[in-house]
Structures are given as structure tokens and as C-alpha cells.
Design an enzyme around this catalytic site. Sequence first.
Site, PDB file in Angstrom:
ATOM      1  N   CYS A  78     -48.730  -0.777  17.700  1.00 17.39           N
ATOM      2  CA  CYS A  78     -49.073   0.553  18.177  1.00 17.39           C
ATOM      3  C   CYS A  78     -47.885   1.154  18.955  1.00 17.39           C
ATOM      4  CB  CYS A  78     -50.375   0.557  18.966  1.00 17.39           C
ATOM      5  SG  CYS A  78     -51.062   2.226  19.160  1.00 17.39           S
ATOM      6  N   ILE A 133     -56.045   3.153  17.578  1.00 15.82           N
ATOM      7  CA  ILE A 133     -56.352   3.920  18.788  1.00 15.82           C
ATOM      8  C   ILE A 133     -55.153   4.820  19.086  1.00 15.82           C
ATOM      9  CG2 ILE A 133     -56.921   3.827  21.251  1.00 15.82           C
ATOM     10  CD1 ILE A 133     -57.994   0.949  20.727  1.00 15.82           C
ATOM     11  N   HIS A 169     -53.878  -2.203  16.279  1.00 15.48           N
ATOM     12  CA  HIS A 169     -53.988  -3.250  17.300  1.00 15.48           C
ATOM     13  C   HIS A 169     -54.645  -4.497  16.706  1.00 15.48           C
ATOM     14  CE1 HIS A 169     -53.081  -0.814  20.929  1.00 15.48           C
ATOM     15  NE2 HIS A 169     -53.582   0.178  20.231  1.00 15.48           N
ATOM     16  N   GLU A 171     -54.621  -7.330  17.999  1.00 16.07           N
ATOM     17  CA  GLU A 171     -55.086  -8.154  19.126  1.00 16.07           C
ATOM     18  C   GLU A 171     -56.482  -7.768  19.598  1.00 16.07           C
ATOM     19  OE1 GLU A 171     -53.431  -4.561  21.245  1.00 16.07           O
ATOM     20  OE2 GLU A 171     -53.041  -5.612  19.364  1.00 16.07           O
TER      21      GLU A 171
END
Length: 190
Positions: A78, A133, A169, A171
Amino acid sequence: MKIGVLALQGAVAEHIKLIEKAGAEGVIVKKTEQLSEIDGIIIPGGESTTIGKLMRTYNFIDALQLFSKQGKPIFGTCAGLIVIAKEIAGQPEAHLGLMDIKVARNAFGRQRESFETDLPVKGIADDVRAVFIRAPLIEGVGEGVEVLSTYKDQIVAARQGHLLAASFHPELTDDERMHAYFLDMVREAR
């Protein structure tokens, strides 16, 4: 194998968890001296302008450029993707300027346009869970950059030698396969 996560901003603990799930030791990196102790580093999401300012404040720009010159793998997720890019649309200068890609910030819209989807990622699987995001987009790639994944015909993951970048993302899921792929890159580099 020790994999660092640059801990200036972003989802550090989540990256550490998936690094360890993928079979390596995760190291929270807050000082440039720690770079000599790790085999690869992840630059997590957050806000790229803030991360860039903090990297300048704590002398990480030159240190990470040297880390890259040594062939040590770097994975930008990101905002981290923006930080490693050579060109940022609408910005006069890049942060680290390592990867031969042009990126657009917030290309997928604001916070309310955030979404999750399964993506095919070359060399990994057809169903990698991706969380977007306020995600950036890779608008263009230079020679030697391999496109690993697209979403609606737009580039969202790429690799150039020891550099890996994802708009999303990885993670923020329980899926450690992107991290395992990065660990394979680190093994190759060693």
C-alpha cells in the site's frame, strides 16, 4: 532468516505475525543500525507522505537505498509501494525511488471505497485475499518489472528483481502466502 518491518507507521504487528506464520523471525525496525541485522524488509501501509517525512527525519532514505543496492529484498505494501516507487503521479519527487514503476496515490478512492477481494497472483495462487484501503495503483512499469497481479485490468502487484510491491494489505488477512513469496525472494538473494 530475519525479516524487518519498518515501524514508523502502519500495520507493523500484523506483518510480524504473518512473517512468523510463514516461517521467519520478524523484527520491528525503528533504527537504521538494525538494517545490518536483517535479510529483508517490509515497508507497510499507512500514509506515504508521513512515512516519507519520518524516513527523512530518522535517516532511513540513504540507509534503505544502500540496503537495496546490497540486493537485500524490500516489500512495499500500500503506502510502502508508493515509498519504493521511482515515480509518483502529481509529485515532483519520489521517496526511495527504487522500483521502476509509476504509481497513483488513492487510486481506488477514499476510505469508504475500501474493499476486499480474491486475486490471482502470479507465482502464488489464484485466490490471494487482498484488502484495499485507500489503495494506490501501479499506472506503469519499466523494463524488467514483472506484473504479478491485476484487478479490473489495473496493476496491483509487481516485482523487479529483489523488490516486491502490492497495492493492497496482505497483512490484514490470515493468508501468509504473499509473505511466504517474499521469504522465497530473501532466500534467493542470500
